[in-house]
Design a protein around this motif. Structure first.
Motif, PDB file in Angstrom:
ATOM      1  N   TRP A  71       0.846  -1.185   0.000  1.00  0.00           N
ATOM      2  CA  TRP A  71       0.000   0.000   0.000  1.00  0.00           C
ATOM      3  C   TRP A  71       0.890   1.247   0.000  1.00  0.00           C
ATOM      4  CZ3 TRP A  71      -4.448   2.106  -0.979  1.00  0.00           C
ATOM      5  CH2 TRP A  71      -4.838   3.293  -0.353  1.00  0.00           C
ATOM      6  N   ALA A  72       1.997   1.159   0.729  1.00  0.00           N
ATOM      7  CA  ALA A  72       2.961   2.251   0.816  1.00  0.00           C
ATOM      8  C   ALA A  72       4.348   1.630   0.956  1.00  0.00           C
ATOM      9  CB  ALA A  72       2.645   3.139   2.013  1.00  0.00           C
ATOM     10  N   SER A  73       5.383   2.420   0.679  1.00  0.00           N
ATOM     11  CA  SER A  73       6.728   1.851   0.744  1.00  0.00           C
ATOM     12  C   SER A  73       7.709   2.846   1.357  1.00  0.00           C
ATOM     13  CB  SER A  73       7.195   1.444  -0.653  1.00  0.00           C
ATOM     14  OG  SER A  73       7.248   2.569  -1.497  1.00  0.00           O
ATOM     15  N   GLY A  74       8.868   2.317   1.721  1.00  0.00           N
ATOM     16  CA  GLY A  74       9.929   3.133   2.294  1.00  0.00           C
ATOM     17  C   GLY A  74       9.670   3.484   3.745  1.00  0.00           C
ATOM     18  N   THR A  75      10.654   4.109   4.362  1.00  0.00           N
ATOM     19  CA  THR A  75      10.524   4.448   5.777  1.00  0.00           C
ATOM     20  C   THR A  75       9.485   5.540   6.005  1.00  0.00           C
ATOM     21  OG1 THR A  75      12.375   5.978   5.568  1.00  0.00           O
ATOM     22  CG2 THR A  75      12.876   3.755   6.375  1.00  0.00           C
ATOM     23  N   SER A  76       9.228   6.354   4.990  1.00  0.00           N
ATOM     24  CA  SER A  76       8.207   7.398   5.133  1.00  0.00           C
ATOM     25  C   SER A  76       6.822   6.899   4.718  1.00  0.00           C
ATOM     26  CB  SER A  76       8.585   8.618   4.289  1.00  0.00           C
ATOM     27  OG  SER A  76       8.641   8.256   2.915  1.00  0.00           O
ATOM     28  N   LEU A  77       6.742   5.635   4.333  1.00  0.00           N
ATOM     29  CA  LEU A  77       5.493   5.011   3.887  1.00  0.00           C
ATOM     30  C   LEU A  77       4.783   5.863   2.838  1.00  0.00           C
ATOM     31  CD1 LEU A  77       4.133   3.407   7.173  1.00  0.00           C
ATOM     32  CD2 LEU A  77       5.279   2.293   5.251  1.00  0.00           C
ATOM     33  N   THR A  78       5.483   6.077   1.737  1.00  0.00           N
ATOM     34  CA  THR A  78       4.939   6.805   0.606  1.00  0.00           C
ATOM     35  C   THR A  78       3.909   5.941  -0.107  1.00  0.00           C
ATOM     36  OG1 THR A  78       7.050   7.937   0.330  1.00  0.00           O
ATOM     37  CG2 THR A  78       5.540   7.981  -1.553  1.00  0.00           C
ATOM     38  N   ARG A  79       2.729   6.477  -0.295  1.00  0.00           N
ATOM     39  CA  ARG A  79       1.611   5.748  -0.900  1.00  0.00           C
ATOM     40  C   ARG A  79       1.988   5.233  -2.290  1.00  0.00           C
ATOM     41  NH1 ARG A  79      -2.200   3.987  -3.507  1.00  0.00           N
ATOM     42  NH2 ARG A  79      -4.383   4.542  -3.398  1.00  0.00           N
ATOM     43  N   ASN A  80       1.666   3.975  -2.556  1.00  0.00           N
ATOM     44  CA  ASN A  80       1.928   3.329  -3.837  1.00  0.00           C
ATOM     45  C   ASN A  80       0.824   3.725  -4.822  1.00  0.00           C
ATOM     46  OD1 ASN A  80       2.288   1.631  -6.014  1.00  0.00           O
ATOM     47  ND2 ASN A  80       2.053  -0.267  -4.846  1.00  0.00           N
ATOM     48  N   PRO A  81       1.118   4.542  -5.817  1.00  0.00           N
ATOM     49  CA  PRO A  81       0.081   4.978  -6.752  1.00  0.00           C
ATOM     50  C   PRO A  81      -0.413   3.856  -7.669  1.00  0.00           C
ATOM     51  CG  PRO A  81       2.220   5.778  -7.474  1.00  0.00           C
ATOM     52  CD  PRO A  81       2.419   5.125  -6.124  1.00  0.00           C
ATOM     53  N   ARG A  82       0.303   2.747  -7.721  1.00  0.00           N
ATOM     54  CA  ARG A  82      -0.075   1.606  -8.561  1.00  0.00           C
ATOM     55  C   ARG A  82      -0.771   0.500  -7.776  1.00  0.00           C
ATOM     56  NH1 ARG A  82       4.807   3.095  -8.965  1.00  0.00           N
ATOM     57  NH2 ARG A  82       5.657   1.258  -7.969  1.00  0.00           N
ATOM     58  N   PHE A  83      -1.111   0.765  -6.510  1.00  0.00           N
ATOM     59  CA  PHE A  83      -1.662  -0.279  -5.655  1.00  0.00           C
ATOM     60  C   PHE A  83      -2.834  -1.014  -6.310  1.00  0.00           C
ATOM     61  CE2 PHE A  83      -4.820  -1.732  -2.618  1.00  0.00           C
ATOM     62  CZ  PHE A  83      -4.087  -2.698  -1.942  1.00  0.00           C
ATOM     63  N   VAL A  84      -3.835  -0.291  -6.760  1.00  0.00           N
ATOM     64  CA  VAL A  84      -5.041  -0.927  -7.302  1.00  0.00           C
ATOM     65  C   VAL A  84      -4.704  -1.744  -8.546  1.00  0.00           C
ATOM     66  CG1 VAL A  84      -7.290  -0.480  -8.368  1.00  0.00           C
ATOM     67  CG2 VAL A  84      -6.653   0.712  -6.272  1.00  0.00           C
ATOM     68  N   ARG A  85      -3.886  -1.212  -9.424  1.00  0.00           N
ATOM     69  CA  ARG A  85      -3.507  -1.954 -10.643  1.00  0.00           C
ATOM     70  C   ARG A  85      -2.735  -3.220 -10.296  1.00  0.00           C
ATOM     71  NH1 ARG A  85      -2.103   3.244 -12.466  1.00  0.00           N
ATOM     72  NH2 ARG A  85       0.084   2.741 -12.253  1.00  0.00           N
ATOM     73  N   GLU A  86      -1.817  -3.118  -9.340  1.00  0.00           N
ATOM     74  CA  GLU A  86      -1.031  -4.289  -8.944  1.00  0.00           C
ATOM     75  C   GLU A  86      -1.912  -5.340  -8.282  1.00  0.00           C
ATOM     76  OE1 GLU A  86       2.279  -2.927  -6.584  1.00  0.00           O
ATOM     77  OE2 GLU A  86       3.019  -1.647  -8.197  1.00  0.00           O
ATOM     78  N   LEU A  87      -2.836  -4.894  -7.434  1.00  0.00           N
ATOM     79  CA  LEU A  87      -3.747  -5.833  -6.783  1.00  0.00           C
ATOM     80  C   LEU A  87      -4.606  -6.547  -7.820  1.00  0.00           C
ATOM     81  CD1 LEU A  87      -4.799  -6.964  -4.073  1.00  0.00           C
ATOM     82  CD2 LEU A  87      -6.473  -5.086  -4.074  1.00  0.00           C
ATOM     83  N   GLU A  88      -5.141  -5.801  -8.764  1.00  0.00           N
ATOM     84  CA  GLU A  88      -5.967  -6.411  -9.803  1.00  0.00           C
ATOM     85  C   GLU A  88      -5.178  -7.412 -10.634  1.00  0.00           C
ATOM     86  OE1 GLU A  88      -9.040  -5.291 -13.424  1.00  0.00           O
ATOM     87  OE2 GLU A  88      -7.855  -3.692 -12.512  1.00  0.00           O
ATOM     88  N   ALA A  89      -3.937  -7.090 -10.955  1.00  0.00           N
ATOM     89  CA  ALA A  89      -3.104  -7.998 -11.741  1.00  0.00           C
ATOM     90  C   ALA A  89      -2.857  -9.314 -11.019  1.00  0.00           C
ATOM     91  CB  ALA A  89      -1.776  -7.327 -12.082  1.00  0.00           C
ATOM     92  N   LYS A  90      -2.785  -9.259  -9.696  1.00  0.00           N
ATOM     93  CA  LYS A  90      -2.495 -10.480  -8.925  1.00  0.00           C
ATOM     94  C   LYS A  90      -3.734 -11.262  -8.516  1.00  0.00           C
ATOM     95  CE  LYS A  90       2.006  -9.144  -7.202  1.00  0.00           C
ATOM     96  NZ  LYS A  90       2.898  -9.047  -6.052  1.00  0.00           N
ATOM     97  N   THR A  91      -4.885 -10.591  -8.394  1.00  0.00           N
ATOM     98  CA  THR A  91      -6.067 -11.265  -7.856  1.00  0.00           C
ATOM     99  C   THR A  91      -7.294 -11.194  -8.744  1.00  0.00           C
ATOM    100  OG1 THR A  91      -6.905  -9.304  -6.703  1.00  0.00           O
ATOM    101  CG2 THR A  91      -5.337 -10.708  -5.504  1.00  0.00           C
ATOM    102  N   GLY A  92      -7.411 -10.176  -9.561  1.00  0.00           N
ATOM    103  CA  GLY A  92      -8.661  -9.893 -10.259  1.00  0.00           C
ATOM    104  C   GLY A  92      -9.590  -9.137  -9.327  1.00  0.00           C
ATOM    105  N   LYS A  93     -10.615  -8.515  -9.891  1.00  0.00           N
ATOM    106  CA  LYS A  93     -11.519  -7.694  -9.079  1.00  0.00           C
ATOM    107  C   LYS A  93     -12.632  -8.479  -8.408  1.00  0.00           C
ATOM    108  CE  LYS A  93     -10.966  -3.156 -11.118  1.00  0.00           C
ATOM    109  NZ  LYS A  93     -11.665  -2.015 -11.735  1.00  0.00           N
ATOM    110  N   GLU A  94     -12.881  -9.708  -8.831  1.00  0.00           N
ATOM    111  CA  GLU A  94     -14.019 -10.468  -8.300  1.00  0.00           C
ATOM    112  C   GLU A  94     -13.638 -11.477  -7.220  1.00  0.00           C
ATOM    113  OE1 GLU A  94     -17.066  -9.552  -9.248  1.00  0.00           O
ATOM    114  OE2 GLU A  94     -16.120  -8.075 -10.549  1.00  0.00           O
ATOM    115  N   ALA A  95     -12.364 -11.757  -7.032  1.00  0.00           N
ATOM    116  CA  ALA A  95     -11.937 -12.756  -6.046  1.00  0.00           C
ATOM    117  C   ALA A  95     -12.215 -12.265  -4.628  1.00  0.00           C
ATOM    118  CB  ALA A  95     -10.444 -13.043  -6.208  1.00  0.00           C
ATOM    119  N   ALA A  96     -12.419 -13.203  -3.719  1.00  0.00           N
ATOM    120  CA  ALA A  96     -12.512 -12.879  -2.289  1.00  0.00           C
ATOM    121  C   ALA A  96     -11.094 -12.606  -1.808  1.00  0.00           C
ATOM    122  CB  ALA A  96     -13.134 -14.035  -1.521  1.00  0.00           C
TER     123      ALA A  96
END
Length: 155
Positions: A71-96
């Motif tokens: 969701w975020a990275s680095g020591t300052s926890l900078t928000r990952n702007p690709r989070f949703v795209r990466e999640l969809e690529a790994k799981t799809g939008k319909e999976a539990a």
């Protein structure tokens, strides 16, 4: 794995979490306990995704066999702007999907972002991996994945 999850009806724990989440007005499907998340993951009923940073997973520990999308990275926890795209690529939008972070707060934000992006069955893992802070400002003494002695490993 996600194709198999698409064909299954939603597990009873997830249905109960969905009802409770709707009643509470959550902006995502709902929340489950660490114990429920492990049972769902172990049974192949949900995909467990760790949203902590790579550094947290490496140095604090991680749940075996889980996916990782920060969701975020680095020591300052900078928000990952690709989070949703990466999640969809790994799981799809319909999976539990059940999302895990340190305390359940970042994973709730991640679940909200995923739901806004069209994920229909995204759930937060309450308490997170390390749990809430205690009176001494330490985690792991009140609740959380490790507190409940659920499986985890460390590099």
């Amino acid at each position: 794995m996600t194709a198999e999850l698409l064909d299954k009806p939603l597990h009873a724990d997830l249905e109960a979490a969905r009802r409770a989440g709707a009643a509470a007005g959550l902006p995502y499907a709902g929340s489950v306990t660490p114990q429920q998340a492990w049972a769902l993951h172990s049974a192949g009923e949900a995909v467990l995704v760790d949203v902590r940073s790579a550094e947290e997973r490496k140095f604090v520990g991680q749940v075996p066999g889980t996916l990782h999308v920060a969701w975020a990275s680095g020591t300052s926890l900078t928000r990952n702007p690709r989070f949703v795209r990466e999640l969809e690529a790994k799981t799809g939008k319909e999976a539990a999907i059940v999302l895990l972070c340190r305390s359940g707060k970042r994973s709730a934000l991640a679940a909200e972002a995923a739901a806004k992006a069209g994920f229909t069955q995204v759930f937060n893992v309450l308490e997170g991996f390390e749990g809430d802070l205690d009176e001494a400002g330490q985690r792991g003494t009140r609740n959380g994945w490790r507190f409940h002695r659920l499986p985890w490993l460390q590099d």
